[in-house]
Write a protein that holds these residues in place. Structure first.
Motif, short mmCIF file in Angstrom:
data_model
loop_
_atom_site.label_atom_id
_atom_site.label_comp_id
_atom_site.label_asym_id
_atom_site.label_seq_id
_atom_site.Cartn_x
_atom_site.Cartn_y
_atom_site.Cartn_z
N ALA A 19 0.86 -1.19 0.00
CA ALA A 19 0.00 0.00 0.00
C ALA A 19 0.89 1.23 0.00
CB ALA A 19 -0.90 0.01 1.22
N ALA A 20 0.57 2.13 -0.88
CA ALA A 20 1.35 3.37 -0.94
C ALA A 20 0.93 4.26 0.21
CB ALA A 20 1.10 4.08 -2.27
N ALA A 21 1.89 4.84 0.80
CA ALA A 21 1.61 5.75 1.90
C ALA A 21 1.02 7.04 1.34
CB ALA A 21 2.89 6.04 2.67
N PRO A 22 -0.07 7.53 1.90
CA PRO A 22 -0.66 8.77 1.39
C PRO A 22 0.28 9.95 1.64
CG PRO A 22 -1.77 8.08 3.39
CD PRO A 22 -0.81 6.99 3.03
N SER A 23 0.55 10.65 0.57
CA SER A 23 1.45 11.79 0.71
C SER A 23 0.63 13.07 0.89
CB SER A 23 2.35 11.91 -0.52
OG SER A 23 1.57 12.20 -1.65
N PRO A 24 1.07 13.96 1.70
CA PRO A 24 0.33 15.20 1.90
C PRO A 24 0.35 16.08 0.64
CG PRO A 24 2.36 15.23 3.17
CD PRO A 24 2.23 13.86 2.57
N ALA A 25 1.33 15.89 -0.23
CA ALA A 25 1.39 16.70 -1.45
C ALA A 25 0.32 16.27 -2.44
CB ALA A 25 2.77 16.58 -2.09
N GLY A 26 -0.11 15.01 -2.40
CA GLY A 26 -1.14 14.51 -3.31
C GLY A 26 -2.48 15.18 -3.09
N SER A 27 -2.86 15.41 -1.86
CA SER A 27 -4.14 16.07 -1.59
C SER A 27 -4.08 17.54 -1.99
CB SER A 27 -4.52 15.92 -0.12
OG SER A 27 -3.55 16.56 0.70
N ALA A 28 -2.93 18.15 -1.87
CA ALA A 28 -2.80 19.55 -2.28
C ALA A 28 -2.91 19.69 -3.80
CB ALA A 28 -1.47 20.11 -1.80
N VAL A 29 -2.38 18.71 -4.52
CA VAL A 29 -2.47 18.74 -5.99
C VAL A 29 -3.93 18.54 -6.41
CG1 VAL A 29 -1.80 17.51 -8.08
CG2 VAL A 29 -0.11 17.98 -6.31
N ARG A 30 -4.63 17.62 -5.75
CA ARG A 30 -6.04 17.41 -6.06
C ARG A 30 -6.85 18.67 -5.79
NH1 ARG A 30 -7.10 11.56 -3.35
NH2 ARG A 30 -5.82 10.35 -4.79
N LEU A 31 -6.57 19.33 -4.69
CA LEU A 31 -7.29 20.56 -4.35
C LEU A 31 -7.00 21.65 -5.38
CD1 LEU A 31 -9.05 22.08 -2.31
CD2 LEU A 31 -6.94 22.78 -1.17
N ALA A 32 -5.77 21.75 -5.84
CA ALA A 32 -5.43 22.75 -6.85
C ALA A 32 -6.14 22.46 -8.17
CB ALA A 32 -3.92 22.78 -7.06
N PHE A 33 -6.21 21.18 -8.56
CA PHE A 33 -6.94 20.82 -9.79
C PHE A 33 -8.43 21.09 -9.65
CE2 PHE A 33 -3.33 17.95 -11.13
CZ PHE A 33 -3.02 18.70 -12.25
#
Length: 108
Positions: A7-21
């Motif tokens: 399982a990939a560890a959730p990265s905090p940068a991933g949610s920020a990218v989703r929010l920006a999109f």
């Protein structure tokens, strides 16, 4: 046979990218909406309907023509706005006629 799941560890940068999109998609959607200045179908339809109704049938015709014109103008304006159909007027600057080949000729 054991299958190992990683399982990939959730990265905090991933949610920020989703929010920006998501914010960019919402802003583009708002920019794509027709502007309020283009929504003149209801007002102009009511004006022309009341004018023609008043001219033809008097004050009662003016009231009825205004209501009908507002309804039809709003419907046509909404359909053209949603579908993005440009409203074009093809008028000639002179009085004339169309010949057999569908060419316009001016009298003067």
């Amino acid at each position: 046979m054991n299958k190992a799941r990683i399982a990939a560890a959730p990265s905090p940068a991933g949610s920020a990218v989703r929010l920006a999109f998501a914010i960019a998609a919402i802003l583009l959607a708002l920019l794509a909406l027709p502007q309020a200045g283009h929504a003149q179908g209801i007002v102009r339809g009511a004006q022309e309907g009341s004018y023609e109704g008043n001219r033809i049938a008097g004050p009662v015709g003016g009231a009825v023509g205004g209501v009908v014109g507002a309804g039809v103008g709003g419907a046509v304006g909404a359909v053209e706005g949603v579908l993005g159909i440009p409203h074009r007027h093809y008028r000639h600057r002179c009085h004339g006629y169309y010949d057999g080949y569908h060419r316009f000729h001016c009298y003067r």
